[in-house]
Design a protein around this motif. Structure first.
Motif, mmCIF file in Angstrom:
data_model
loop_
_atom_site.group_PDB
_atom_site.id
_atom_site.type_symbol
_atom_site.label_atom_id
_atom_site.label_comp_id
_atom_site.label_asym_id
_atom_site.label_seq_id
_atom_site.Cartn_x
_atom_site.Cartn_y
_atom_site.Cartn_z
ATOM 1 N N LEU A 1 35.021 28.126 38.548
ATOM 2 C CA LEU A 1 34.816 28.729 39.858
ATOM 3 C C LEU A 1 34.375 30.174 39.699
ATOM 4 C CD1 LEU A 1 37.784 30.291 41.305
ATOM 5 C CD2 LEU A 1 38.374 28.350 39.903
ATOM 6 N N PRO A 2 33.696 30.691 40.718
ATOM 7 C CA PRO A 2 33.165 32.050 40.651
ATOM 8 C C PRO A 2 34.245 33.100 40.882
ATOM 9 C CG PRO A 2 32.599 31.052 42.757
ATOM 10 C CD PRO A 2 33.311 29.994 41.957
ATOM 11 N N ILE A 3 34.282 34.073 39.990
ATOM 12 C CA ILE A 3 35.220 35.194 40.088
ATOM 13 C C ILE A 3 34.477 36.487 39.816
ATOM 14 C CG2 ILE A 3 37.228 33.825 39.393
ATOM 15 C CD1 ILE A 3 36.957 35.254 36.591
ATOM 16 N N CYS A 4 35.195 37.575 39.972
ATOM 17 C CA CYS A 4 34.719 38.884 39.545
ATOM 18 C C CYS A 4 35.804 39.530 38.706
ATOM 19 C CB CYS A 4 34.401 39.784 40.742
ATOM 20 S SG CYS A 4 32.987 39.236 41.708
ATOM 21 N N ILE A 5 35.390 40.276 37.710
ATOM 22 C CA ILE A 5 36.279 41.134 36.928
ATOM 23 C C ILE A 5 35.818 42.536 37.259
ATOM 24 C CG2 ILE A 5 37.199 41.701 34.657
ATOM 25 C CD1 ILE A 5 35.730 39.008 33.759
#
Length: 170
Positions: free
Chosen positions: A66-70
């Motif tokens: 799934l798409p995430i951001c760091i």
């Protein structure tokens, strides 16, 4: 794959119930309190980067991304990776991982994170996230937070809170 005739296919919406039953059997109800599940509550996995493993018509494994951001950097969160117990140690998990990472790279993704056992996942390129470089909501064992660079140096200047990629929020 030993004597298995394994087929890896992109997950479809019709696979959801069978995969959920697989997760129930392999992870139990405690899975919902884990940090990775806190992120999954807000963003659906990407069907074109999530895969099933089948022997004939029998679902024996699944992996989702799934798409995430760091911080401000886009990435993917891999998991859960699930294999039916009788089919473990037969290459099913490895085949799912290889396909997931290969397709993510082909679609231009540069980073994949997961929470898991480094000895297992290091075989496909995951390494521990340096202490303090990334944080997750809820309880997490940071020694199990791993990253795979799908492009050389993709994690070099990345740091910050791991969160859902809100552009994909439900």
């Amino acid at each position: 794959m030993n004597d298995l005739s394994l087929t890896i296919l992109a997950e479809t919406a019709n696979d959801a119930q069978a995969i959920e039953r697989l997760h129930e059997r392999t992870f139990g109800p405690g899975r919902f309190v884990l940090s990775a599940y806190r992120i999954r509550e807000h963003v659906d996995h990407l069907l074109d980067l999530s895969f099933t493993a089948r022997i004939g018509t029998l679902l024996v494994g699944s992996v989702r991304q799934l798409p995430i951001c760091i911080g401000d950097t886009k990435a993917l969160l891999l998991g859960p990776l699930t294999v039916e117990p009788p089919f473990r140690s037969r290459g099913v998990g490895r085949a799912l991982l290889d396909r997931a990472l290969q397709d993510a790279k082909a679609r231009g993704h540069r980073l994949v994170l997961l929470v898991g056992d480094e000895p297992y996942y290091s075989r496909v390129g995951f390494k521990a996230v340096p202490k303090g470089r990334a944080t997750m909501p809820g309880p997490v064992d940071y020694s199990r937070l791993l990253v795979a660079e799908l492009a050389d140096g993709a994690f070099t200047d990345v740091s910050g809170a791991i969160r859902p990629d809100w552009s994909f929020a439900r």
